[in-house]
Design a protein around this motif. Sequence first.
Motif, PDB file in Angstrom:
ATOM      1  N   ASN A 155      -3.500   4.462  14.706  1.00 30.36           N
ATOM      2  CA  ASN A 155      -3.075   4.708  13.323  1.00 30.36           C
ATOM      3  C   ASN A 155      -2.341   3.470  12.784  1.00 30.36           C
ATOM      4  N   HIS A 173       6.137   3.848   0.312  1.00 29.79           N
ATOM      5  CA  HIS A 173       5.530   5.116  -0.109  1.00 29.79           C
ATOM      6  C   HIS A 173       6.436   5.864  -1.105  1.00 29.79           C
ATOM      7  N   PHE A 222       2.558   6.414   6.469  1.00 35.04           N
ATOM      8  CA  PHE A 222       2.237   7.715   5.912  1.00 35.04           C
ATOM      9  C   PHE A 222       0.708   7.810   5.800  1.00 35.04           C
ATOM     10  N   PRO A 223       0.018   8.071   6.933  1.00 32.32           N
ATOM     11  CA  PRO A 223      -1.421   8.030   6.945  1.00 32.32           C
ATOM     12  C   PRO A 223      -2.101   9.114   6.116  1.00 32.32           C
ATOM     13  N   GLY A 224      -1.454  10.220   5.898  1.00 27.69           N
ATOM     14  CA  GLY A 224      -2.116  11.296   5.154  1.00 27.69           C
ATOM     15  C   GLY A 224      -1.980  11.166   3.667  1.00 27.69           C
ATOM     16  N   SER A 225      -1.370  10.149   3.173  1.00 30.13           N
ATOM     17  CA  SER A 225      -1.135  10.028   1.742  1.00 30.13           C
ATOM     18  C   SER A 225      -2.429   9.645   1.028  1.00 30.13           C
ATOM     19  N   TRP A 269      -0.855   3.231   9.633  1.00 25.86           N
ATOM     20  CA  TRP A 269      -0.011   3.498   8.468  1.00 25.86           C
ATOM     21  C   TRP A 269       1.239   4.302   8.822  1.00 25.86           C
ATOM     22  N   ASP A 327       0.858  -1.187   0.000  1.00 26.93           N
ATOM     23  CA  ASP A 327       0.000   0.000   0.000  1.00 26.93           C
ATOM     24  C   ASP A 327       0.901   1.248   0.000  1.00 26.93           C
ATOM     25  N   ASP A 328       0.531   2.292  -0.713  1.00 27.56           N
ATOM     26  CA  ASP A 328       1.359   3.490  -0.811  1.00 27.56           C
ATOM     27  C   ASP A 328       1.501   4.191   0.524  1.00 27.56           C
ATOM     28  N   ARG A 329       0.667   3.882   1.508  1.00 19.17           N
ATOM     29  CA  ARG A 329       0.753   4.472   2.837  1.00 19.17           C
ATOM     30  C   ARG A 329       1.745   3.716   3.706  1.00 19.17           C
ATOM     31  N   SER A 330       2.286   2.602   3.165  1.00 20.54           N
ATOM     32  CA  SER A 330       3.220   1.787   3.928  1.00 20.54           C
ATOM     33  C   SER A 330       4.660   2.197   3.615  1.00 20.54           C
ATOM     34  N   ASN A 387       2.689  -3.539   9.723  1.00 16.96           N
ATOM     35  CA  ASN A 387       3.596  -2.409   9.444  1.00 16.96           C
ATOM     36  C   ASN A 387       4.573  -2.168  10.596  1.00 16.96           C
TER      37      ASN A 387
END
Length: 409
Positions: A402, A281, A406-409, A404, A275-278, A361
């Motif tokens: 939370n 990123h 990068f949770p805000g991505s 992730w 996932d891109d939030r992992s 993660n």
Amino acid sequence: GPPPQPPDNHLGNVPRARAASGGRAGRPEHREPGGAWGAGAAAGAGARYGDWRGVPRDTDTPAFGTPAVGFPQVTLDPPLSAPPAPAPPAPRPASDAVTSTGSHRRVPAPRKPADADAVADASAVERPGSGRGAKVRTYTGMAAAAVTTVLAVVVAGHVATEGDSAKADAHAADDGRARSAKGQAAASRSDDRATPDPSAVQGAPAAPEMTYEQRMAQQLPIDEKLKGPGTFDTVPGVAPSPGKGKVIRYRVDVEQGLGLDGQLFAEAVHRTLNDDRSWGHGGTKSFERVPGGEADFVITLASPGTTGVWCAKSGLDTTVDNVSCDSASTDRVMVNAYRWAQGSTTYGADQMLAYRQMLINHEVGHRLGHGHVNCRTPGALAPIMQQQTKSLDIGGIQCKPNPWVFPGS
């Protein structure tokens, strides 16, 4: 002129009759009781004709001129010189060959019962010893035979009908009992069967297959003190890396006897890491699952007991809070099966999907070289490397769960 003839009466022709019957000439014949002529008749060997007194039971017709039966007989000595043979008697009206005495007297014929013996004599026969060779016709016997035959057919038909009816009734009763027994047996069997799922009924719509998100949101039962055998099964197959960047290869092992879905666990690891939030990123990294060979690490789903054993190899104690670890001195990243199945109080039962993503993660972050980090802003999202399983309140700072990097991505 011709010599005188013996009188034509019941005493005539006695010598010839006696000679024919075996009697002794010149002496009165003493008959035995029962009216039969001699011992042969008394024995009843040839008896056929009923009980009229004095009538012999023999089937042979007496010769013409035999004395009438039923009268005392007296024999006379023959004359010194035998007279010439008498002329044949004049023809007389036809007489019953059985009852005729050969004289002008006629003795009534005995009544014959219509029995099996009478039926046997139904045919007309020519009697030997009769000068006339008359044929006997017993129409009464023929009629009796016909009636007997008809009665026999009727009785046999009635018996057969009753037999068939009885067989049919018995067959119907057996069928009824068999159907009843079968019904009871079927009812007994159905009592032990579980109620079928309505969706399995023909024509009913099949239950929709659960999605990945739905399966990942379920809590699963497991013993918090479970200790497995310490043996693992590798999830087969290859899950290629979907992105660009550095490829990191990993393998997935699942301890035997857990009763958990190893394929779902492997799918969750691959989806989460890519996932891109992992950790990949921005296309910096990409993760590929392999079934063997060279792998950078082995992410392992294991029981609490086995997790504690492998974590202890790297100096970590996971038994206090029943947590997971990265056993850095080995190639295994250990995911505690109790936490995977039950989650934590910090996330709650309704956030199982998010908790499992966080668990993957966080432990892989350790393998990538990242240590623990605590939340510094109250009400903010907790950093991925915070020990969120233990607490979301560190040093009086309350943060939000939370999963992730990068949770805000």
